[in-house]
Motif scaffolding. Structure first.
Motif, mmCIF file in Angstrom:
data_model
loop_
_atom_site.group_PDB
_atom_site.id
_atom_site.type_symbol
_atom_site.label_atom_id
_atom_site.label_comp_id
_atom_site.label_asym_id
_atom_site.label_seq_id
_atom_site.Cartn_x
_atom_site.Cartn_y
_atom_site.Cartn_z
ATOM 1 N N VAL A 232 29.497 -5.926 -24.321
ATOM 2 C CA VAL A 232 30.896 -6.297 -24.531
ATOM 3 C C VAL A 232 31.190 -6.350 -26.030
ATOM 4 C CG1 VAL A 232 32.678 -7.997 -24.009
ATOM 5 C CG2 VAL A 232 30.776 -7.658 -22.420
ATOM 6 N N ALA A 233 32.259 -5.696 -26.444
ATOM 7 C CA ALA A 233 32.663 -5.700 -27.847
ATOM 8 C C ALA A 233 33.211 -7.066 -28.237
ATOM 9 C CB ALA A 233 33.711 -4.618 -28.098
ATOM 10 N N ALA B 144 23.789 -10.009 -30.811
ATOM 11 C CA ALA B 144 24.635 -10.289 -29.659
ATOM 12 C C ALA B 144 24.272 -11.646 -29.071
ATOM 13 C CB ALA B 144 24.466 -9.200 -28.601
ATOM 14 N N ALA B 145 25.265 -12.254 -28.397
ATOM 15 C CA ALA B 145 25.029 -13.449 -27.592
ATOM 16 C C ALA B 145 24.936 -13.018 -26.131
ATOM 17 C CB ALA B 145 26.160 -14.454 -27.789
ATOM 18 N N ARG C 14 24.386 -9.717 -16.502
ATOM 19 C CA ARG C 14 23.998 -10.009 -17.886
ATOM 20 C C ARG C 14 25.059 -9.416 -18.812
ATOM 21 N NH1 ARG C 14 19.438 -9.337 -14.931
ATOM 22 N NH2 ARG C 14 17.720 -10.812 -15.320
ATOM 23 N N HIS C 15 25.694 -10.277 -19.584
ATOM 24 C CA HIS C 15 26.709 -9.841 -20.531
ATOM 25 C C HIS C 15 26.173 -10.035 -21.949
ATOM 26 C CE1 HIS C 15 29.170 -10.442 -16.913
ATOM 27 N NE2 HIS C 15 30.013 -9.591 -17.461
ATOM 28 N N LEU C 16 26.114 -8.947 -22.679
ATOM 29 C CA LEU C 16 25.698 -8.990 -24.076
ATOM 30 C C LEU C 16 26.948 -8.870 -24.937
ATOM 31 C CD1 LEU C 16 22.621 -6.614 -23.809
ATOM 32 C CD2 LEU C 16 22.605 -9.110 -23.874
ATOM 33 N N HIS C 17 27.338 -9.955 -25.586
ATOM 34 C CA HIS C 17 28.556 -9.999 -26.387
ATOM 35 C C HIS C 17 28.206 -9.705 -27.848
ATOM 36 C CE1 HIS C 17 31.181 -11.740 -23.219
ATOM 37 N NE2 HIS C 17 30.026 -12.170 -22.759
#
Length: 288
Positions: free
Chosen positions: A97-98, A32-33, A16-19
């Protein structure tokens, strides 16, 4: 030429990547996306090999209730899955993730893999002549048992997975035909120094003509094959995602080692670094 069947064994879970969509404000909620996809070093390598057109078989473990869902995700990525049931916590990885693509926080929940026993997997992957790829997600006795069960003629490749797990591969080196590590992972197994020196030191502990790729982010990378060594700087990229680029690089190298073992290290290093750069820049598929 016809490519062999690749067999992959190791970690598979959901990433799971939270951008984050703006500046980080600690202690506050940030918009975040979210992106959810198959993760695990071995599973990522399997997906990249399948994307290149390879016939790929994957062996791993999952809690019983998760097997059908995860197998379906692997099949959708072109990977044939054999997932063994193992009771325990569902494995997973979450990254924050920034906006510039750099990972701020990565949290891994992998206790299920620590419960894998040596006799669970060897029977599943001891047959077959195609290359076998392992990662370091499973305990050291499991990795040693897998290596010991392979016929001498079979190509065996490994990916280091993380600094914390790299030492699990130390007693596997003598059986390996290829390994991919970053500089920090390589330092667990060899003395610090230029990446070419580290790669040479590791190659000397592997099978004849064993290939070692040591990367260093945007810095110089080295690929040693037997007595030959090549170094190169990765292509510059506008970073979209850092996590997973090493797996794309590893898959490209393992593909090249299986498809064209006589190729020189310079060409194979260029292809591997290009695949990693394409993934990091969000151009996945240009080297597939």
């Amino acid at each position: 030429m016809d490519m062999p069947v690749f067999h992959i064994c190791g970690g598979v879970h959901l990433d799971r990547h939270l951008h984050l969509e703006g500046e980080v404000v600690l202690g506050r909620t940030s918009p975040a996306a979210q992106r959810i996809e198959i993760g695990g070093v071995a599973a990522n390598i399997a997906r990249h090999l399948a994307a290149r057109g390879g016939d790929v078989r994957f062996t791993g473990v999952q809690p019983p209730a998760e097997i059908e869902m995860m197998a379906a995700r692997l099949r959708a990525a072109g990977v044939e899955a054999s997932l063994l049931p193992l009771e325990g916590e569902v494995p997973g990885y979450t990254a924050v993730v920034a906006a510039d693509g750099e990972i701020l926080v990565g949290a891994a929940s992998m206790s299920l893999y620590d419960a894998v026993a040596p006799d669970m997997l060897t029977g599943q992957i001891a047959t077959g002549s195609g290359p076998l790829v392992i990662d370091a997600n499973f305990p050291e006795p499991v990795l040693q048992a897998i290596c010991a069960a392979q016929p001498e003629a079979r190509l065996l490749f490994a990916a280091a997975t993380s600094v914390a797990k790299t030492a699990r591969l130390v007693d596997c080196l003598a059986r390996l035909d290829g390994i991919v590590l970053n500089r920090s992972e390589a330092a667990v197994l060899a003395s610090q120094g230029p990446v070419a020196d580290m790669a040479c030191a590791l190659a000397a502990r592997m099978r004849p003509s064993g290939a070692v790729l040591v990367s260093d982010g945007a810095g110089e990378a080295a690929l040693v094959k037997g007595d030959d060594c090549a170094t190169a700087i990765p292509p510059p990229v506008d970073l979209v995602r850092a996590n997973g680029a090493g797996d794309a690089m590893a898959a490209a190298l393992f593909w090249g080692l299986a498809a064209d073992p006589a190729a020189g290290p310079a060409a194979q290093l260029e292809d591997a670094l290009g695949a990693g750069a394409d993934f990091a820049a969000g151009r996945q598929g240009e080297h597939d």
